[in-house]
Scaffold this active site. Structure first.
Site, short mmCIF file in Angstrom:
data_model
loop_
_atom_site.label_atom_id
_atom_site.label_comp_id
_atom_site.label_asym_id
_atom_site.label_seq_id
_atom_site.Cartn_x
_atom_site.Cartn_y
_atom_site.Cartn_z
N SER A 1 1.02 -1.30 0.01
CA SER A 1 -0.04 0.02 0.14
C SER A 1 0.98 1.37 -0.04
O SER A 1 1.62 1.28 -0.89
CB SER A 1 -0.89 0.03 1.06
OG SER A 1 -1.74 0.92 1.21
N THR A 2 0.74 2.06 1.02
CA THR A 2 1.65 3.30 1.02
C THR A 2 3.19 3.02 0.92
O THR A 2 3.69 2.12 1.52
CB THR A 2 1.24 3.95 2.51
OG1 THR A 2 0.14 4.26 2.46
CG2 THR A 2 2.05 5.39 2.38
N HIS B 1 -2.74 -1.00 -3.56
CA HIS B 1 -3.85 -0.15 -3.01
C HIS B 1 -3.63 1.12 -3.81
O HIS B 1 -2.85 2.10 -3.70
CB HIS B 1 -3.93 0.44 -1.69
CG HIS B 1 -4.18 -0.87 -0.59
ND1 HIS B 1 -3.87 -0.79 0.72
CD2 HIS B 1 -4.57 -2.14 -1.03
CE1 HIS B 1 -4.32 -1.99 0.98
NE2 HIS B 1 -4.74 -2.79 0.28
N MET C 1 0.05 1.01 4.84
CA MET C 1 -0.74 1.33 6.17
C MET C 1 -1.66 -0.01 6.46
O MET C 1 -2.35 -0.19 5.41
CB MET C 1 -1.32 2.49 5.70
CG MET C 1 -2.19 3.35 6.96
SD MET C 1 -2.99 4.87 6.34
CE MET C 1 -1.87 5.57 5.35
N ASP D 1 -4.14 -4.98 5.76
CA ASP D 1 -4.64 -5.99 4.48
C ASP D 1 -3.32 -6.86 4.31
O ASP D 1 -2.16 -6.34 4.28
CB ASP D 1 -4.98 -5.14 3.47
CG ASP D 1 -5.61 -5.49 2.39
OD1 ASP D 1 -6.10 -6.71 2.64
OD2 ASP D 1 -5.42 -5.14 1.15
#
Length: 360
Positions: free
Chosen positions: A184-185, A211, A301, A304
Protein backbone atom coordinates in the site's frame (compact mmCIF):
# COMPACT_ATOMS: atom_id res chain seq x y z
CA UNK A 1 2.62 17.86 20.35
CA UNK A 2 0.82 18.91 17.16
CA UNK A 3 1.99 17.84 13.71
CA UNK A 4 3.28 20.88 11.80
CA UNK A 5 2.10 21.08 8.18
CA UNK A 6 3.10 23.29 5.26
CA UNK A 7 0.33 23.65 2.63
CA UNK A 8 1.56 24.28 -0.93
CA UNK A 9 -0.88 25.14 -3.72
CA UNK A 10 -1.28 27.97 -6.23
CA UNK A 11 -5.04 28.09 -5.64
CA UNK A 12 -5.96 30.48 -2.85
CA UNK A 13 -9.25 28.66 -2.40
CA UNK A 14 -7.56 25.29 -1.99
CA UNK A 15 -4.95 26.66 0.42
CA UNK A 16 -7.67 28.20 2.59
CA UNK A 17 -9.85 25.09 2.61
CA UNK A 18 -6.94 22.79 3.44
CA UNK A 19 -5.79 25.14 6.18
CA UNK A 20 -9.31 25.22 7.66
CA UNK A 21 -9.77 21.45 7.47
CA UNK A 22 -6.36 20.57 8.90
CA UNK A 23 -6.57 23.31 11.51
CA UNK A 24 -9.86 21.92 12.81
CA UNK A 25 -7.99 18.85 14.10
CA UNK A 26 -6.23 19.66 17.41
CA UNK A 27 -3.49 17.18 16.53
CA UNK A 28 -2.46 19.23 13.47
CA UNK A 29 -1.13 22.78 13.08
CA UNK A 30 -0.68 24.53 9.72
CA UNK A 31 2.53 26.49 10.20
CA UNK A 32 2.63 28.07 6.75
CA UNK A 33 1.43 28.13 3.15
CA UNK A 34 3.15 28.58 -0.20
CA UNK A 35 1.80 29.24 -3.69
CA UNK A 36 4.67 27.91 -5.82
CA UNK A 37 7.48 25.40 -5.70
CA UNK A 38 10.27 27.87 -4.94
CA UNK A 39 8.34 29.33 -2.04
CA UNK A 40 7.71 25.77 -0.82
CA UNK A 41 11.46 25.10 -0.72
CA UNK A 42 12.18 28.35 1.12
CA UNK A 43 9.47 27.80 3.72
CA UNK A 44 10.46 24.16 4.22
CA UNK A 45 14.00 25.25 5.07
CA UNK A 46 12.74 28.00 7.36
CA UNK A 47 9.84 26.23 9.10
CA UNK A 48 11.02 22.57 9.12
CA UNK A 49 7.45 21.17 8.89
CA UNK A 50 6.66 17.55 9.76
CA UNK A 51 4.56 17.09 6.59
CA UNK A 52 4.09 19.03 3.34
CA UNK A 53 0.96 18.87 1.19
CA UNK A 54 1.97 19.62 -2.40
CA UNK A 55 0.19 20.49 -5.64
CA UNK A 56 1.77 19.72 -9.02
CA UNK A 57 0.79 22.56 -11.37
CA UNK A 58 2.15 25.83 -9.99
CA UNK A 59 3.87 28.94 -11.38
CA UNK A 60 7.66 29.47 -11.21
CA UNK A 61 8.34 25.88 -10.17
CA UNK A 62 6.12 22.78 -10.38
CA UNK A 63 5.54 20.38 -7.51
CA UNK A 64 7.79 17.58 -8.75
CA UNK A 65 10.80 19.88 -9.13
CA UNK A 66 10.08 21.25 -5.65
CA UNK A 67 9.87 17.74 -4.17
CA UNK A 68 13.26 16.81 -5.64
CA UNK A 69 14.86 19.95 -4.22
CA UNK A 70 13.27 19.43 -0.79
CA UNK A 71 14.48 15.83 -0.64
CA UNK A 72 18.02 16.99 -1.42
CA UNK A 73 18.10 19.84 1.07
CA UNK A 74 15.65 18.96 3.85
CA UNK A 75 14.00 15.52 3.40
CA UNK A 76 10.39 15.86 4.56
CA UNK A 77 7.35 13.59 4.06
CA UNK A 78 5.32 14.98 1.15
CA UNK A 79 1.66 14.25 0.45
CA UNK A 80 0.86 15.03 -3.20
CA UNK A 81 -2.52 16.08 -4.54
CA UNK A 82 -3.35 14.68 -7.97
CA UNK A 83 -6.17 14.47 -10.48
CA UNK A 84 -7.88 11.13 -11.13
CA UNK A 85 -6.84 10.95 -14.78
CA UNK A 86 -4.23 8.98 -16.73
CA UNK A 87 -2.09 12.11 -16.91
CA UNK A 88 -2.68 12.71 -13.21
CA UNK A 89 -1.51 9.16 -12.55
CA UNK A 90 1.66 9.71 -14.57
CA UNK A 91 2.43 12.93 -12.71
CA UNK A 92 1.75 11.29 -9.35
CA UNK A 93 4.09 8.41 -10.15
CA UNK A 94 6.75 10.92 -11.15
CA UNK A 95 6.22 12.66 -7.80
CA UNK A 96 6.62 9.39 -5.91
CA UNK A 97 9.74 8.76 -7.97
CA UNK A 98 11.04 12.17 -6.88
CA UNK A 99 10.52 11.29 -3.20
CA UNK A 100 6.88 12.04 -2.31
CA UNK A 101 5.49 9.51 0.13
CA UNK A 102 1.79 9.32 -0.69
CA UNK A 103 -0.98 11.06 -2.62
CA UNK A 104 -4.64 12.03 -2.46
CA UNK A 105 -7.07 12.89 -5.26
CA UNK A 106 -7.63 16.61 -5.67
CA UNK A 107 -11.37 16.99 -6.00
CA UNK A 108 -12.77 20.48 -5.49
CA UNK A 109 -16.35 19.18 -5.33
CA UNK A 110 -15.52 16.88 -2.42
CA UNK A 111 -13.72 19.71 -0.64
CA UNK A 112 -16.85 21.85 -0.98
CA UNK A 113 -19.60 19.28 -0.36
CA UNK A 114 -18.21 16.49 1.79
CA UNK A 115 -16.20 18.38 4.36
CA UNK A 116 -16.46 15.77 7.13
CA UNK A 117 -15.47 12.92 4.82
CA UNK A 118 -12.56 14.93 3.45
CA UNK A 119 -11.51 16.01 6.94
CA UNK A 120 -11.35 12.43 8.20
CA UNK A 121 -9.43 11.17 5.17
CA UNK A 122 -7.00 14.09 4.97
CA UNK A 123 -6.23 14.38 8.66
CA UNK A 124 -5.68 10.66 9.14
CA UNK A 125 -3.45 10.57 6.07
CA UNK A 126 -1.37 13.50 7.35
CA UNK A 127 -1.04 11.93 10.80
CA UNK A 128 -0.02 8.58 9.36
CA UNK A 129 2.54 10.21 7.10
CA UNK A 130 3.93 12.16 10.06
CA UNK A 131 4.07 9.14 12.36
CA UNK A 132 6.10 7.29 9.76
CA UNK A 133 8.30 10.31 9.13
CA UNK A 134 11.50 8.69 10.35
CA UNK A 135 11.25 5.95 7.74
CA UNK A 136 9.89 8.33 5.12
CA UNK A 137 12.83 10.67 5.47
CA UNK A 138 15.24 7.77 5.09
CA UNK A 139 13.36 6.50 2.07
CA UNK A 140 13.02 9.97 0.55
CA UNK A 141 16.72 10.69 0.90
CA UNK A 142 17.48 7.50 -1.03
CA UNK A 143 15.55 8.70 -4.08
CA UNK A 144 17.44 11.82 -4.99
CA UNK A 145 20.37 10.26 -6.84
CA UNK A 146 18.36 9.17 -9.87
CA UNK A 147 15.93 10.89 -12.19
CA UNK A 148 14.13 7.62 -12.93
CA UNK A 149 13.71 4.32 -11.18
CA UNK A 150 15.06 1.77 -10.53
CA UNK A 151 16.44 3.76 -7.67
CA UNK A 152 19.79 3.19 -6.06
CA UNK A 153 20.12 3.58 -2.34
CA UNK A 154 22.31 2.53 0.51
CA UNK A 155 20.96 -0.51 2.32
CA UNK A 156 19.21 0.68 5.49
CA UNK A 157 20.51 -0.41 8.85
CA UNK A 158 18.66 -3.53 9.93
CA UNK A 159 17.06 -3.88 13.31
CA UNK A 160 18.25 -6.60 15.66
CA UNK A 161 14.99 -8.48 15.11
CA UNK A 162 15.39 -8.42 11.34
CA UNK A 163 19.00 -9.57 11.48
CA UNK A 164 17.97 -12.46 13.71
CA UNK A 165 15.37 -13.60 11.21
CA UNK A 166 17.79 -13.31 8.30
CA UNK A 167 20.31 -15.54 10.11
CA UNK A 168 17.81 -18.41 9.92
CA UNK A 169 18.38 -20.95 7.13
CA UNK A 170 17.37 -19.43 3.81
CA UNK A 171 14.07 -20.68 2.36
CA UNK A 172 14.61 -23.69 0.16
CA UNK A 173 14.44 -23.43 -3.60
CA UNK A 174 11.07 -24.60 -4.77
CA UNK A 175 8.93 -24.80 -7.88
CA UNK A 176 6.43 -22.22 -6.70
CA UNK A 177 3.36 -21.79 -8.88
CA UNK A 178 2.89 -18.16 -7.85
CA UNK A 179 4.61 -15.19 -6.24
CA UNK A 180 2.00 -12.83 -4.77
CA UNK A 181 3.08 -9.37 -3.57
CA UNK A 182 0.80 -7.05 -1.59
CA UNK A 183 1.50 -3.45 -0.63
CA UNK A 184 0.00 0.00 0.00
CA UNK A 185 1.61 3.30 1.08
CA UNK A 186 5.15 3.42 -0.32
CA UNK A 187 4.33 0.49 -2.57
CA UNK A 188 4.86 2.03 -6.02
CA UNK A 189 8.51 2.74 -5.27
CA UNK A 190 8.96 -0.51 -3.33
CA UNK A 191 7.54 -2.63 -6.15
CA UNK A 192 9.86 -0.96 -8.65
CA UNK A 193 12.84 -1.64 -6.40
CA UNK A 194 11.91 -5.34 -6.14
CA UNK A 195 10.75 -6.07 -9.67
CA UNK A 196 13.63 -4.36 -11.46
CA UNK A 197 15.96 -6.91 -9.82
CA UNK A 198 14.22 -9.87 -11.44
CA UNK A 199 15.66 -11.40 -14.63
CA UNK A 200 13.63 -11.61 -17.84
CA UNK A 201 13.49 -15.40 -17.49
CA UNK A 202 12.12 -15.32 -13.92
CA UNK A 203 10.39 -18.71 -13.80
CA UNK A 204 7.38 -18.00 -11.57
CA UNK A 205 4.19 -16.09 -12.41
CA UNK A 206 3.64 -12.99 -10.28
CA UNK A 207 0.55 -11.11 -9.13
CA UNK A 208 0.74 -7.62 -7.62
CA UNK A 209 -1.86 -6.08 -5.31
CA UNK A 210 -1.26 -2.35 -4.77
CA UNK A 211 -3.83 -0.13 -3.09
CA UNK A 212 -4.39 2.41 -5.86
CA UNK A 213 -7.31 4.19 -7.59
CA UNK A 214 -8.75 2.73 -10.78
CA UNK A 215 -7.37 5.60 -12.88
CA UNK A 216 -3.82 4.89 -11.73
CA UNK A 217 -3.18 1.17 -12.12
CA UNK A 218 -3.01 1.19 -15.93
CA UNK A 219 -0.37 3.93 -15.93
CA UNK A 220 1.52 2.20 -13.12
CA UNK A 221 1.59 -1.13 -14.99
CA UNK A 222 2.89 0.64 -18.09
CA UNK A 223 5.63 2.30 -16.04
CA UNK A 224 6.71 -0.98 -14.44
CA UNK A 225 6.72 -2.72 -17.83
CA UNK A 226 9.14 -0.11 -19.22
CA UNK A 227 11.47 -0.34 -16.23
CA UNK A 228 11.55 -4.10 -15.65
CA UNK A 229 13.10 -7.01 -17.54
CA UNK A 230 9.98 -9.09 -16.86
CA UNK A 231 6.66 -8.12 -18.46
CA UNK A 232 4.10 -6.23 -16.38
CA UNK A 233 0.48 -5.53 -17.33
CA UNK A 234 -2.74 -4.50 -15.65
CA UNK A 235 -4.69 -7.70 -15.10
CA UNK A 236 -7.79 -8.41 -17.16
CA UNK A 237 -10.46 -11.02 -16.58
CA UNK A 238 -9.31 -14.29 -18.13
CA UNK A 239 -5.58 -13.53 -18.11
CA UNK A 240 -3.44 -16.64 -17.58
CA UNK A 241 -0.54 -16.74 -15.14
CA UNK A 242 2.75 -17.11 -17.03
CA UNK A 243 6.46 -17.18 -16.11
CA UNK A 244 8.14 -13.82 -16.50
CA UNK A 245 4.80 -11.96 -16.32
CA UNK A 246 3.50 -9.86 -13.44
CA UNK A 247 -0.21 -9.03 -13.38
CA UNK A 248 -1.22 -5.90 -11.46
CA UNK A 249 -4.67 -5.92 -9.86
CA UNK A 250 -6.82 -3.15 -11.36
CA UNK A 251 -7.82 -0.38 -8.98
CA UNK A 252 -11.40 -0.38 -7.75
CA UNK A 253 -11.81 -4.10 -8.38
CA UNK A 254 -10.85 -7.46 -6.87
CA UNK A 255 -8.48 -10.02 -8.35
CA UNK A 256 -8.91 -13.74 -7.74
CA UNK A 257 -7.00 -16.74 -9.09
CA UNK A 258 -8.52 -20.12 -9.94
CA UNK A 259 -6.98 -23.59 -9.99
CA UNK A 260 -6.28 -23.35 -13.73
CA UNK A 261 -4.08 -20.32 -13.18
CA UNK A 262 -6.64 -17.99 -14.70
CA UNK A 263 -7.29 -14.55 -13.26
CA UNK A 264 -10.81 -13.44 -12.37
CA UNK A 265 -11.49 -9.72 -12.06
CA UNK A 266 -14.57 -8.97 -9.99
CA UNK A 267 -16.35 -5.69 -9.19
CA UNK A 268 -15.14 -3.95 -6.06
CA UNK A 269 -17.33 -4.75 -3.05
CA UNK A 270 -18.33 -1.55 -1.22
CA UNK A 271 -18.30 -3.48 2.05
CA UNK A 272 -14.54 -3.93 1.72
CA UNK A 273 -12.13 -1.15 2.66
CA UNK A 274 -9.62 -2.05 -0.02
CA UNK A 275 -10.24 -2.42 -3.72
CA UNK A 276 -8.10 -4.33 -4.61
CA UNK A 277 -7.71 -6.31 -1.38
CA UNK A 278 -4.52 -8.23 -0.61
CA UNK A 279 -6.48 -10.56 1.67
CA UNK A 280 -8.85 -11.64 -1.10
CA UNK A 281 -6.12 -12.35 -3.64
CA UNK A 282 -3.94 -14.16 -1.10
CA UNK A 283 -6.94 -16.20 0.04
CA UNK A 284 -7.82 -17.28 -3.49
CA UNK A 285 -4.17 -18.21 -4.11
CA UNK A 286 -4.17 -20.38 -0.96
CA UNK A 287 -7.29 -22.18 -2.13
CA UNK A 288 -6.01 -22.72 -5.66
CA UNK A 289 -2.32 -23.50 -5.13
CA UNK A 290 -2.10 -24.74 -1.53
CA UNK A 291 1.61 -24.88 -0.53
CA UNK A 292 2.97 -23.63 -3.87
CA UNK A 293 2.69 -19.88 -3.17
CA UNK A 294 5.36 -17.45 -2.04
CA UNK A 295 3.66 -14.33 -0.67
CA UNK A 296 5.45 -11.06 0.08
CA UNK A 297 3.97 -8.19 2.11
CA UNK A 298 5.63 -4.82 1.58
CA UNK A 299 5.27 -1.36 3.11
CA UNK A 300 1.75 -0.11 3.73
CA UNK A 301 -0.78 1.31 6.13
CA UNK A 302 -3.13 -1.01 8.02
CA UNK A 303 -3.21 -4.80 8.10
CA UNK A 304 -4.52 -5.86 4.69
CA UNK A 305 -2.84 -9.16 3.80
CA UNK A 306 -2.65 -10.57 7.31
CA UNK A 307 -5.70 -12.82 7.08
CA UNK A 308 -4.84 -13.89 3.55
CA UNK A 309 -1.32 -14.71 4.74
CA UNK A 310 -2.83 -16.78 7.55
CA UNK A 311 -4.72 -18.85 5.00
CA UNK A 312 -1.55 -19.29 2.95
CA UNK A 313 0.38 -20.46 6.01
CA UNK A 314 -2.36 -22.93 6.87
CA UNK A 315 -2.01 -24.34 3.35
CA UNK A 316 1.75 -24.72 3.73
CA UNK A 317 2.87 -21.73 1.65
CA UNK A 318 5.68 -19.30 2.49
CA UNK A 319 5.18 -15.68 3.61
CA UNK A 320 7.85 -12.96 3.64
CA UNK A 321 7.59 -9.45 5.08
CA UNK A 322 9.57 -6.26 4.52
CA UNK A 323 11.56 -5.10 7.54
CA UNK A 324 10.74 -2.00 9.56
CA UNK A 325 13.89 -0.07 8.68
CA UNK A 326 13.20 -0.04 4.94
CA UNK A 327 9.42 0.41 5.14
CA UNK A 328 7.83 3.79 4.48
CA UNK A 329 4.90 2.75 6.67
CA UNK A 330 5.48 -0.28 8.87
CA UNK A 331 1.84 -1.30 9.09
CA UNK A 332 1.10 -4.22 6.79
CA UNK A 333 4.48 -5.96 7.28
CA UNK A 334 4.25 -5.40 11.03
CA UNK A 335 0.83 -7.08 11.09
CA UNK A 336 2.42 -10.14 9.45
CA UNK A 337 5.36 -10.17 11.85
CA UNK A 338 3.26 -9.65 14.99
CA UNK A 339 0.93 -12.49 13.98
CA UNK A 340 3.99 -14.79 13.64
CA UNK A 341 3.16 -15.42 10.00
CA UNK A 342 6.52 -14.39 8.50
CA UNK A 343 8.89 -17.14 7.40
CA UNK A 344 11.47 -14.43 6.69
CA UNK A 345 11.83 -10.67 7.08
CA UNK A 346 14.02 -8.89 4.56
CA UNK A 347 15.18 -5.38 3.76
CA UNK A 348 13.54 -4.03 0.61
CA UNK A 349 16.75 -4.10 -1.41
CA UNK A 350 17.26 -7.80 -0.62
CA UNK A 351 13.82 -9.10 -1.60
CA UNK A 352 14.33 -9.24 -5.37
CA UNK A 353 17.61 -11.11 -4.96
CA UNK A 354 16.05 -13.64 -2.59
CA UNK A 355 13.11 -14.19 -4.94
CA UNK A 356 15.51 -14.97 -7.77
CA UNK A 357 17.44 -17.38 -5.53
CA UNK A 358 14.51 -19.44 -4.25
CA UNK A 359 12.21 -19.62 -7.29
CA UNK A 360 13.08 -22.37 -9.75
Amino acid sequence: MAINVLVVDDSGFFRRRLTEILGSDPRIKVVGTANNGQEAIDKTLALKPDVITMDYEMPLMDGITAVRAIMQRCPTPVLMFSSLTHEGARVTLDALDAGAVDYLPKNFEDISRNVEKVKTLLCEKVLTVANGGRHMRRSAAAHVRAERLPLRSEAPTRTVETSAVERLPAPKRKAYKLVAIGTSTGGPVALQRVLTQLPANFPTPIVLIQHMPAAFTGAFAERLDKLCKIRVKEAEDGDILRPGLALLAPGGKQMMIDTRGAVKILPGDERLNYKPSVDLTFGSAAKSFQDKVLAVVLTGMGADGREGARLLKQSGSQVWAQDEASSVIYGMPMAIAKANLADAIFSLDDIGRHLTEVCQ
